[in-house]
Write a protein that holds these residues in place. Sequence first.
Motif: not given
Length: 862
Positions: A437-438, A449-452, A444-445, A382-383
């Motif tokens: 897809l956005e 993020s939730s996993q730091d 996924a982004y 996602s990045v």
Amino acid sequence: MSDTESRADGRRGFADLLLDLRVQAGLSQEELADRAGLSVRSIREMEAGRVARPRKDSVRLLATALDLQPDDTEHFLAAAGHGSARPVVRPTVAAAQVVSVADAAPTGLRWRGTRPIPDGLVGREQELFELEELLRQNRLVTLVGPGGVGKTELALAAADRFSGADTTVVVVDLTTVQRDAAVPSAILDAFGTAPGTSDLDDVLSGRRPGDLVIVEDNAEHVLDGVATVANRMVRSFPGIGVLVTSRIPLGLPDEVVRRVQVLGVPANDLSFDEVSASPAVEMFCRRVARVRPDFKLTPANAPTVARLCRRLDGLPLALELAAARAGSLSVETILAALDDRFRLLSGPRRFGAPHQRTLADTIAWSVDALSDPARQLLYRASVLGSPFTLEAVAGVCTGEPIDELDVPMLLAELVEKSLLQPVHEFEQLYGARYKLLETIREHAYAGLSSQDDLTEFRDRAVEWCATYVSGLEGAWSSPDRDRRYRAAHANSALFEVALARAGELGEWDAAARIVLGFRIAWQYQASVAESGIRWATLCAENVSDKETSGRLLAIAGRLSSLTGDIRGARRHYGEARTRIAGETEMGLVARGGWVSSGSHLLDTQSLAEIPALVDDARKHGDVQRSATVQATCGLALLRWGRLVEAKELLLAWEAALVNPGVYPDEIAYMALSRVDLELGNLSGARHWAELARDSQASDDPERTKVAGCLAMVEYHEGRYDEARTLLDQADADIRGHRGYFDYLVMLYRSRLARDAGEVEQARVAVLDALNRLLLEGRVVYLLEVLPEAVAVLHALGRSEAGDAVCGQLLAWQQTMDPPMLPTAWAVLQESCASASVAEGWPEPDPAAAVQRLANDVLAALS
């Protein structure tokens, strides 16, 4: 036929008829037994064809329970072997509303389960047609696609269209089925059989081809169970068709897989016709009209609607949920709120599978079913932006629990499960690319993020891109430069991510190295060149080294020229000249760009710079750079009508091709073609134009200009159909943002239309050319379009306005520099028989004079 066979056929006919009538009535075996006062076992045995001659009183009880009319009851008895009524006839179209044994029921009554939603399918006519044909030719078809893409509605619509008067459609909703072993029971439930009273053989056997279609919806979470049953159906029961919807294919040898794509979104916001023709826009507007009946797509709101549909990827579920919000929010507010789309699009949807009532639930349903390595790969990808390559994934996304060797397998898993989309356009040139897809990317982004882990992988993107561009050093002079730059361009979205992260950290020197290394790759697509301009200028403002800043501005100038911002190109090149030593490689680039952009703007200073620039280029040690600068100056001289001098410099470039590291360039070939065309050498013009075509890759956005160049040659040789075909292809590329704008495409479209008497088409084409050239600042080319505009004015019967402009242009030709090129001058002379040379010339500012004339013509043509 033997007596035994005859009796067996009779049993099967009554069994089929009983099952069809029960399904039409919407009754389970248990419900019918209860109504008729018979045992469930008796119903099951009769429907299975195991009762040789059902008792007459039992048949009458069944007829009463099924609410059959008197005539139908007689036929029903005859089918069971009682009475002498005529055989059952099944015409293809039902004539009565009452369910009849002798007359087939309407298609709508031969349906068990969820029906298609009226107006539920938008923009799918071609897919619907293809799917209907597939169902006629294949026994097992699986529709695959991401959640919310519209697989269910397409499947139901296809089954409805496929089904005839004698076809029964049974829809099996597998959403609530939790175990593979429970799939057969779910199918029996859909047929209306009571639990434990029948098996699939009872309801499937003895069917004629086309008699029964089973739609198994939402199969991805019980894939093994569905695959087992579907395989048995198509192998053992030849009369049955199976249509499956799933996010994952079944993997059976008899399976035909069709991927359902998102709805098409408009490529740009500017054309109202293009926006209104978009299937995604049509669906959104239809759904909004349900909650706001007064809503209409207008030229004023079309750009906002187009942007909203693009942000939502054309995903039908997302469009539907967004439209539901339009009852209380404006379209502008919905668009602005899409940064938190999962909160915005959380309802209110009261129908459909539980996991498809919010956008977040739809995506989570698929993501939660992934293996841990696949899920982590999705999160990390996602990045990368979209599209991206396998090489980028391996470089940025690996590490526990993802082994680099497993990346191809994990990408294949994500594609198979409809969470990743393969990009097929230009696959032969760019290799395998993928996109998210956005909507899926944002999910996924958030997971990453939730996993730091977000910071780690964004920093990895910067490191990978910096390393990657160091490998591009020397690519411009290598024989495989196109391959290497294409490979870089394939990850242009990732480079955007890396530059954003470097800028955020204030690491401008690192960002500048990435921009300088990536500069050529940005030229491969018109739409991404804008990104290159932005990053080149940002880095130039923030780096401390003066020469590096100048090199960055030269890149911004080159990309600005390609995208049509000639004034911006002139400004960037002008600043770059003051920061880089003029004899260095990038100094020559900056000076050449300044000369080229100045020739567009009719700046005489640019013309004066050419001798010194050519002399410095010839002294430069890099033969390739020297040849490129001479070609640039030759093209500038062509614009100024210095045809002989232009050809001399362009031929010097062509002669340099024998040297290692100097490779064919379609722009220089096109310039040579144009010079010969203006000199009247059509065979030479064709020779150079064909070399331009042969040296160009199919993905090159300059291909629109090559098409225009070839079309000119075809036109002047009288091959008008060939010219028209080339111009149509180029026009489609320009409007689809796949190629750079070329005024010659519009100019020669006007000439062809005018020659054919299609004056209105000529007017539209010449207006398009004038408007775009004024917008971009390519003033010199207006001198080629204005004579055609005069001819169009005369063709429209506006001779007074035409003669007025013609008089001004005659005065220009006598007193100003540069002169009109021969092909343009010939058109003007044909149109100016009654015009007189205007007074007041020469004028002090050539560019301002030409732009004033162009604006006068625009007013006259409008």
